[in-house]
Design a protein around this motif. Structure first.
Motif, short mmCIF file in Angstrom:
data_model
loop_
_atom_site.label_atom_id
_atom_site.label_comp_id
_atom_site.label_asym_id
_atom_site.label_seq_id
_atom_site.Cartn_x
_atom_site.Cartn_y
_atom_site.Cartn_z
N VAL A 1 10.05 5.65 1.53
CA VAL A 1 9.88 4.78 0.58
C VAL A 1 8.70 4.00 0.90
CG1 VAL A 1 10.65 2.52 -0.53
CG2 VAL A 1 12.34 4.15 0.10
N PHE A 2 7.59 3.90 0.01
CA PHE A 2 6.58 3.13 0.24
C PHE A 2 6.80 1.74 -0.23
CE2 PHE A 2 2.41 1.62 1.24
CZ PHE A 2 1.43 1.61 0.14
N LEU A 3 6.90 0.84 0.63
CA LEU A 3 7.24 -0.57 0.22
C LEU A 3 6.26 -1.25 0.40
CD1 LEU A 3 9.77 -2.20 -0.40
CD2 LEU A 3 10.32 -2.24 1.91
N ALA A 4 5.27 -1.37 -0.77
CA ALA A 4 4.03 -2.10 -0.81
C ALA A 4 4.20 -3.39 -1.43
CB ALA A 4 2.95 -1.13 -1.20
N ILE A 5 5.02 -4.22 -0.98
CA ILE A 5 5.28 -5.72 -1.64
C ILE A 5 5.12 -6.72 -0.45
CG2 ILE A 5 7.17 -4.65 -3.02
CD1 ILE A 5 9.21 -5.96 -0.98
N GLY A 6 4.38 -6.52 0.59
CA GLY A 6 4.08 -7.59 1.51
C GLY A 6 5.12 -7.70 2.40
N THR B 1 -5.91 -14.71 -5.19
CA THR B 1 -5.94 -13.30 -5.89
C THR B 1 -7.60 -13.02 -6.17
OG1 THR B 1 -6.33 -14.53 -7.83
CG2 THR B 1 -4.05 -13.91 -7.17
N THR B 2 -7.66 -11.70 -6.48
CA THR B 2 -9.21 -11.32 -6.70
C THR B 2 -9.77 -12.21 -7.60
OG1 THR B 2 -8.57 -8.97 -6.10
CG2 THR B 2 -10.37 -9.30 -7.33
N GLU B 3 -9.20 -12.49 -8.55
CA GLU B 3 -9.51 -13.35 -9.75
C GLU B 3 -10.03 -14.77 -9.26
OE1 GLU B 3 -6.97 -11.54 -9.81
OE2 GLU B 3 -7.33 -9.87 -11.20
N ALA B 4 -9.12 -15.31 -8.45
CA ALA B 4 -9.65 -16.48 -7.80
C ALA B 4 -10.99 -16.69 -7.23
CB ALA B 4 -8.51 -17.00 -6.91
N SER B 5 -11.05 -15.48 -6.28
CA SER B 5 -12.15 -15.18 -5.72
C SER B 5 -13.25 -15.37 -6.71
CB SER B 5 -12.05 -14.04 -4.67
OG SER B 5 -11.16 -14.25 -3.84
N SER C 1 -6.32 -5.67 -10.62
CA SER C 1 -7.16 -4.06 -10.01
C SER C 1 -6.53 -4.17 -8.36
CB SER C 1 -8.54 -4.26 -10.19
OG SER C 1 -9.07 -5.18 -9.63
N GLY C 2 -6.44 -5.00 -7.63
CA GLY C 2 -6.43 -4.95 -6.44
C GLY C 2 -5.20 -4.24 -5.78
N ALA C 3 -4.12 -4.13 -6.48
CA ALA C 3 -2.93 -3.51 -6.10
C ALA C 3 -2.36 -2.51 -6.92
CB ALA C 3 -1.61 -4.52 -6.13
N ALA C 4 -3.34 -2.01 -7.84
CA ALA C 4 -2.97 -0.92 -8.97
C ALA C 4 -3.01 0.44 -8.27
CB ALA C 4 -3.72 -1.14 -10.02
N ALA C 5 -3.80 0.52 -7.37
CA ALA C 5 -4.13 1.96 -6.72
C ALA C 5 -2.70 2.82 -6.47
CB ALA C 5 -4.83 1.94 -5.49
N ALA D 1 -3.21 -3.55 6.49
CA ALA D 1 -4.39 -3.30 5.67
C ALA D 1 -4.37 -4.54 4.81
CB ALA D 1 -4.48 -1.91 5.07
N ARG D 2 -5.67 -4.79 4.16
CA ARG D 2 -5.93 -5.80 3.27
C ARG D 2 -6.45 -5.29 2.11
NH1 ARG D 2 -7.72 -11.40 3.75
NH2 ARG D 2 -7.42 -11.23 6.15
N GLY D 3 -5.78 -5.25 0.75
CA GLY D 3 -6.53 -4.79 -0.50
C GLY D 3 -7.66 -5.39 -0.55
N PRO D 4 -8.53 -5.18 -1.83
CA PRO D 4 -7.85 -4.02 -2.68
C PRO D 4 -8.05 -2.74 -2.11
CG PRO D 4 -10.26 -4.94 -3.48
CD PRO D 4 -9.78 -5.76 -2.12
N PHE D 5 -7.12 -1.74 -2.74
CA PHE D 5 -7.02 -0.39 -2.10
C PHE D 5 -7.42 0.58 -3.16
CE2 PHE D 5 -4.63 -1.93 1.36
CZ PHE D 5 -4.02 -2.91 0.87
N THR D 6 -7.74 1.83 -2.77
CA THR D 6 -8.15 2.74 -3.58
C THR D 6 -7.00 3.79 -4.04
OG1 THR D 6 -8.96 4.36 -2.06
CG2 THR D 6 -10.46 2.60 -2.68
N ALA D 7 -7.22 4.37 -5.36
CA ALA D 7 -6.11 5.59 -5.64
C ALA D 7 -6.19 6.80 -4.75
CB ALA D 7 -6.26 6.07 -7.36
N GLU D 8 -7.58 7.08 -4.34
CA GLU D 8 -7.89 8.22 -3.43
C GLU D 8 -7.05 7.74 -2.00
OE1 GLU D 8 -9.90 6.49 -4.80
OE2 GLU D 8 -10.14 8.03 -6.63
#
Ligand code: 3Y8
Ligand code: NAP
Length: 249
Positions: free
Chosen positions: A130-135, A10-14, A200-204, A171-178
């Motif tokens: 459907v945007f299925l953004a669960i890996g 995860t982002t926090e682990a890094s 934050s990495g998947a909230a976009a 694609a690999r996160g983290p992603f942007t809202a835009e």
């Protein structure tokens, strides 16, 4: 002298890996090996499972680990359960670095569901986009709803997907809202399915869905057994300092 096993992914682990390296701590970073080319870490890194609870306990003993920090993703439930059982069995201090779940804000059209199967059931009967953004690991249940056009975002390309109408984006996160908003507009997305990962990495995609007024089916994280949990890198560093390694035992 503490010797730490950091279960990552995860982002926090890094972020924690960088803090431990900067502090000159003796630590090992661990990946499951889910992706072809995981992000390099500033710590010695091992990749792959340990072989269940017993395998983890043997590894902890062989490696003379004194502290385990579980910074895995909230949906990595089996790894976390194994860490709790392994550490309890050998009396090793364990702390989880966990980010709080996302909570809805004004404008959010969320439907929270307890698991993947409930997420499938929450989709409409009429064909949707459907945007299925669960890996990649949880796609099979959606084969029960072949009428939808799915946009999948995966870390690595995956052969023979279980969905007849699927567009894959590697694609690999983290992603942007835009970026996520543009992606969802480009594909005419009508529904988003996501895990309540927090962080934050998947909230976009949630920010983008709010801006577009789209419904989100949000999967609650699995229940977790009791353990010491902190929400920041600094608190992990304090926890390590407050739990000196047993001298020579
Ligand atoms: C292998 C390590 C870092 C860590 C970055 C975070 C952020 C970017 C967002 C979307 C959602 C998803 C997925 C996601 C995100 C971070 C974080 C996070 C979600 C890497 C990584 C590994 C994995 C495994 C991967 C899973 C998948 C899940 C993609 C590296 C990049 C959907 C979770 O293709 C696959 O098999 C992917 C498998 C497990 C969930 C699944 O069930 O399919 N993560 N992701 C780790 C290991 O081997 O131990 O390759 O560098 C890490 C990150 N992914 O260092 O900055 O902290 O959450 N990862 C979800 O949250 O829903 C993407 O697309 O919007
Ligand atoms: P999981 O289902 O909880 O774990 C299944 C098995 O994978 C574990 O029992 C363990 O094998 C091995 N494993 C998992 N994480 C490991 C790690 N960090 N180091 C060594 N072995 C590990 O795990 P998952 O959901 O597949 O997640 C795998 C990795 O991806 C984790 O690092 C997690 O942080 C990361 N990740 C997952 C998600 C997600 O949505 N699930 C999202 C972002 C990142 P043994 O039993 O053989 O020890």
């Amino acid at each position: 002298m503490p010797r730490i096993l950091l279960l990552g992914g995860t982002t926090e682990a890094s972020q924690l890996a960088h803090a431990l390296a900067a502090a000159g701590m003796d630590a090992v970073f661990s990946y499951a090996g889910r992706t072809e080319a995981p992000v390099a870490q500033p710590l010695p890194t091992r990749v792959g499972g340990f072989g269940g609870v017993a395998g983890l306990q043997a590894w902890l003993r062989d490696q003379r680990i004194t502290h385990l920090v579980d910074a895995t993703h909230p949906f990595a439930a089996r790894m976390s359960q194994n860490a709790i059982a392994a550490c309890a069995g050998i009396g090793l201090p364990l702390v989880a670095l966990e980010r709080p779940p996302w909570v809805p804000q004004a404008g959010d059209r969320w439907q929270s569901v307890p698991d993947i199967d409930a997420a499938v059931a929450a989709l409409p009967e009429t064909p949707a986009r459907v945007f299925l953004a669960i890996g990649r690991q949880n796609l099979a249940p959606f084969a029960a709803r072949p009428q939808h056009r799915y946009l999948l975002r995966l870390v690595d390309a995956a052969p023979d997907l279980p969905l007849p109408q699927a567009t894959v984006m590697v694609a690999r996160g983290p992603f942007t809202a835009e970026g996520d908003r543009a992606l969802m507009e480009e594909h005419g997305i009508t529904h988003v399915v996501a895990k309540n990962a927090g962080g934050s990495g998947a909230a976009a995609k949630l920010v983008a869905a709010r801006a577009l007024g789209l419904p989100v089916v949000l999967i609650d994280r699995p229940a977790m057994a009791a353990r010491t949990t902190v929400a920041s890198v600094a608190e992990v560093m304090d926890w390590i300092a407050a739990h000196p390694a047993d001298l020579g035992v």
